[in-house]
Motif scaffolding. Structure first.
Motif, mmCIF file in Angstrom:
data_model
loop_
_atom_site.group_PDB
_atom_site.id
_atom_site.type_symbol
_atom_site.label_atom_id
_atom_site.label_comp_id
_atom_site.label_asym_id
_atom_site.label_seq_id
_atom_site.Cartn_x
_atom_site.Cartn_y
_atom_site.Cartn_z
ATOM 1 N N UNK A 1 62.131 7.766 2.191
ATOM 2 C CA UNK A 1 62.123 7.911 3.648
ATOM 3 C C UNK A 1 60.843 7.346 4.247
ATOM 4 N N UNK A 2 60.776 7.367 5.576
ATOM 5 C CA UNK A 2 59.599 6.834 6.266
ATOM 6 C C UNK A 2 58.375 7.734 6.127
ATOM 7 N N UNK B 1 67.329 20.347 -5.559
ATOM 8 C CA UNK B 1 66.125 20.209 -4.742
ATOM 9 C C UNK B 1 65.140 19.231 -5.374
ATOM 10 N N UNK B 2 65.054 19.240 -6.700
ATOM 11 C CA UNK B 2 64.176 18.295 -7.375
ATOM 12 C C UNK B 2 64.648 16.863 -7.152
ATOM 13 N N UNK B 3 65.952 16.649 -7.258
ATOM 14 C CA UNK B 3 66.493 15.308 -7.009
ATOM 15 C C UNK B 3 66.258 14.886 -5.565
ATOM 16 N N UNK B 4 66.416 15.832 -4.629
ATOM 17 C CA UNK B 4 66.199 15.527 -3.213
ATOM 18 C C UNK B 4 64.758 15.126 -2.948
#
Length: 277
Positions: free
Chosen positions: A25-26, A15-18
């Motif tokens: 992203x926009x 989750x941290x990497x995500x």
């Protein structure tokens, strides 16, 4: 490390990497949120490392027990991480979830929660009970002398719960209770248990639904694991978990669809991991 520890550390790190990948992203998360998700990921790493270090000063059975109960203490870390991804509802998704409730359960969908009746009280109590049910399941295994089932218990509970957390950022929506105004004729205040549930959610929740419902997935997973290891206790826990699921819908804490899918997740995971018990 134990499998449960690998799952908790690995999922928190994922989750941290995500969060940092999402910055591309926009609609990137604010830096403050990305850092909060990252710092939360350090909690299971630090806690597991500290407990493992006590092996040199504590008897092995004590260390094992601490590690088994630590899993329960760390269960909500990814939930709070997931909440940091929520930047507002996807109105199309939210409207479809509400429309499905209106189609399948029109009377429930028109209300803002449980009624002030004995039935309503029992449903509010059931929903409140979703918080201690997981540690109570672990306690039941200890009390019943079934410690050998703990590893399988945590495997089913963690995988079921964390699959729900993994999907949640892609289905951002407010819970139905905040979308339906209380009827004008309802002059009586909410009951004390409902007020307590609201207080807990106000101060400890992510203010969005988990989709599928992690409450339902985790409590049903506990019940299924106990059914395998301790059938009598499993039946009792199963009845409670089913009442929790009904309370989640009638209390308007969740939509019917995310409760249903939460149950499907835990049943699927249990079937897939059955051989590990």
């Amino acid at each position: 490390m134990r499998t449960a520890e690998w799952i908790q550390i690995g999922f928190a790190a994922l989750l941290a990497a995500a969060a940092w990948l999402q910055a591309l992203s926009r609609h990137p998360l604010p830096a403050r949120r990305r850092w909060k998700i990252t710092l939360l990921a350090l909690a299971p790493i630090t806690a597991v490392t500290l407990v493992r270090s006590t092996a040199s000063v504590l008897p092995a059975p004590y260390v094992l027990a601490i590690r088994e109960w630590l899993t329960a203490a760390l269960l909500l870390v990814p939930y709070w991480q997931t909440g940091e991804f929520f930047q507002g509802p996807n109105l199309r998704i939210q409207e479809r979830l509400m429309a499905s409730d209106q189609l399948l359960l029109p009377r429930v969908a028109a209300s803002d929660g449980t009624s002030r009746t004995g039935l309503g009280l029992s449903l509010e109590l059931a929903y409140l009970f979703c918080y201690p049910l997981v540690p109570l399941g672990l306690l039941a295994l200890y009390a019943g002398g079934r410690r050998q089932c703990v590893a399988g218990f945590w495997l089913v509970v963690l995988v079921s719960t964390y699959l729900c957390y993994a999907v949640t950022p892609f289905v951002p929506a407010y819970p139905p209770r905040v979308l339906v105004a209380a009827p004008a004729a309802s002059a009586r205040p909410a009951g004390r248990v409902r007020l307590l549930n609201r207080w807990v959610l106000q101060h400890g929740s992510i203010h969005a639904i988990s989709f599928p419902s992690a409450h339902v997935a985790s409590t049903l997973a506990v019940s299924l694991a106990l059914l395998k290891c301790m059938p009598v206790a499993g039946v009792v826990f199963l009845l409670v978990s089913l009442w929790i699921a009904i309370g989640a819908v009638v209390g308007r804490y969740h939509y019917f669809l995310d409760v249903l899918l939460g149950a499907v997740v835990s049943l699927t995971v249990f079937a897939a991991l059955y051989r590990f018990f």
